[in-house]
Design a protein around this motif. Structure first.
Motif, PDB file in Angstrom:
ATOM      1  N   ARG A 155      -6.843   0.276  -6.363  1.00  0.00           N
ATOM      2  CA  ARG A 155      -7.309  -1.200  -6.671  1.00  0.00           C
ATOM      3  C   ARG A 155      -7.834  -1.180  -8.024  1.00  0.00           C
ATOM      4  NH1 ARG A 155      -9.067  -1.544  -0.434  1.00  0.00           N
ATOM      5  NH2 ARG A 155      -7.273  -2.248   0.593  1.00  0.00           N
ATOM      6  N   LYS A 156      -8.929  -0.198  -8.313  1.00  0.00           N
ATOM      7  CA  LYS A 156      -9.496  -0.231  -9.644  1.00  0.00           C
ATOM      8  C   LYS A 156      -8.612  -0.005 -10.893  1.00  0.00           C
ATOM      9  CE  LYS A 156     -13.859   1.862  -7.547  1.00  0.00           C
ATOM     10  NZ  LYS A 156     -14.597   3.117  -7.322  1.00  0.00           N
ATOM     11  N   SER A 210       0.895  -1.284   0.066  1.00  0.00           N
ATOM     12  CA  SER A 210      -0.022   0.006  -0.183  1.00  0.00           C
ATOM     13  C   SER A 210       0.925   1.149   0.105  1.00  0.00           C
ATOM     14  CB  SER A 210      -0.767  -0.054   1.345  1.00  0.00           C
ATOM     15  OG  SER A 210      -0.247   0.103   2.448  1.00  0.00           O
ATOM     16  N   ASN A 269      -8.784   2.414  -2.811  1.00  0.00           N
ATOM     17  CA  ASN A 269      -9.758   1.788  -3.529  1.00  0.00           C
ATOM     18  C   ASN A 269      -9.837   2.382  -4.859  1.00  0.00           C
ATOM     19  OD1 ASN A 269     -11.380   0.362  -1.567  1.00  0.00           O
ATOM     20  ND2 ASN A 269     -12.545   2.222  -1.015  1.00  0.00           N
TER      21      ASN A 269
END
Length: 294
Positions: A292-293, A66, A289
């Protein structure tokens, strides 16, 4: 096992003149059907993995996938080398080692869950720094792992060790109690003193919520491991000095269960409350998020 509570464990030790590690080795051997030497060697393998994780956390890039965490253990070690620390070298080293193992976990490295991955740094931090300080052989620390395992067995069967069930008090709290009790035995303390160390440690983590930012075992999990190692050493010193847990340790474990059961779902590893839902926590979640997309 011949024990289900900490009191029963101490009583078995007293009646048979054994250490907690001795009792756990014999009972684990009988329960598993494996010879004591096999059980001991398996624990020795686990300890080697702990040592490897400390070394990796101090020498390699532990930046998590991350990008949120990494290399804090190395920052602490650099700080120690440059100036006197407030904690003192031994406690600060235990803290750094605990951070190192937790950062290895966050960066997808190999660790030993003690009792969980989220609390994996506390026992290695305490054990390995103490080994270096006192010059103990590895087998002495393996006995410490057996002692810690006995304590963890009792906690797991009477309360929680999972943050999803009982909050961070169940993960980090349990690890602190396990490390504190084991350190007492490693230092030559009695089983009774070890039990007091467990109670002293646990009752000072009651109510600690599990609020992982972004749902990751990184923030605040890693720094809690660092603090946890220091707390475990403090609890062990208190017990060795003769400080007692006035509330019996088994009763503290029961309170931990009651508190965890009453804890709102948002404070039990769901990332729906606490630090995870601060403005910064929500921003991090949104960015994760989006990444991740893509």
């Amino acid at each position: 096992m011949r024990f289900r509570t900490l009191k029963q464990l101490a009583e078995v030790c007293a009646s048979e003149g054994l250490t907690i590690a001795d009792v756990m080795l014999a009972d684990q051997s009988e329960e598993s059907g494996k010879p004591p030497a096999y059980v001991f060697n398996k624990m020795r393998e686990y300890y080697q993995i702990m040592k490897e994780a400390v070394d990796k956390g101090l020498t390699e890039d532990t930046t998590s996938r991350s990008g949120l965490t990494g290399k804090d253990a190395q920052r602490v070690m650099t700080y120690m080398a440059m100036q006197p620390t407030n904690l003192g070298e031994e406690a600060c080293k235990a803290m750094a080692y605990a951070l190192a193992v937790s950062e290895v976990n966050a960066s997808m490295g190999r660790i030993i869950a003690t009792p969980t991955a989220g609390s994996c740094g506390i026992i290695p931090g305490v054990f390995i720094s103490s080994q270096q300080r006192f010059g103990w052989e590895d087998d002495h620390l393996v006995k410490g792992l057996l002692c810690a395992g006995a304590i963890g067995y009792v906690i797991a069967n009477n309360s929680f060790v999972s943050g999803a069930e009982g909050g961070c008090q169940a993960e980090v709290g349990s690890a602190i109690g396990m490390a504190a009790g084991a350190l007492v035995e490693l230092r030559g303390g009695t089983p009774e003193q070890a039990m007091h160390a467990v109670g002293l440690a646990l009752k000072n983590t009651l109510g600690l919520i599990c609020d992982p930012v972004g749902g990751l075992v990184e923030i605040p999990c890693i720094v809690r491991n660092g603090f946890g190692a220091v707390n475990a050493m403090a609890a062990a010193d208190m017990a060795l000095a003769g400080v007692r847990s006035v509330i019996p340790s088994d009763e503290v474990v029961q309170v931990m269960y009651e508190v965890g059961t009453a804890m709102p779902e948002k404070h039990r590893e769901t990332a729906k409350g606490g630090l995870a839902q601060t403005p910064t926590g929500r921003k991090i979640m949104k960015e994760l998020n989006l990444n991740r997309k893509h």
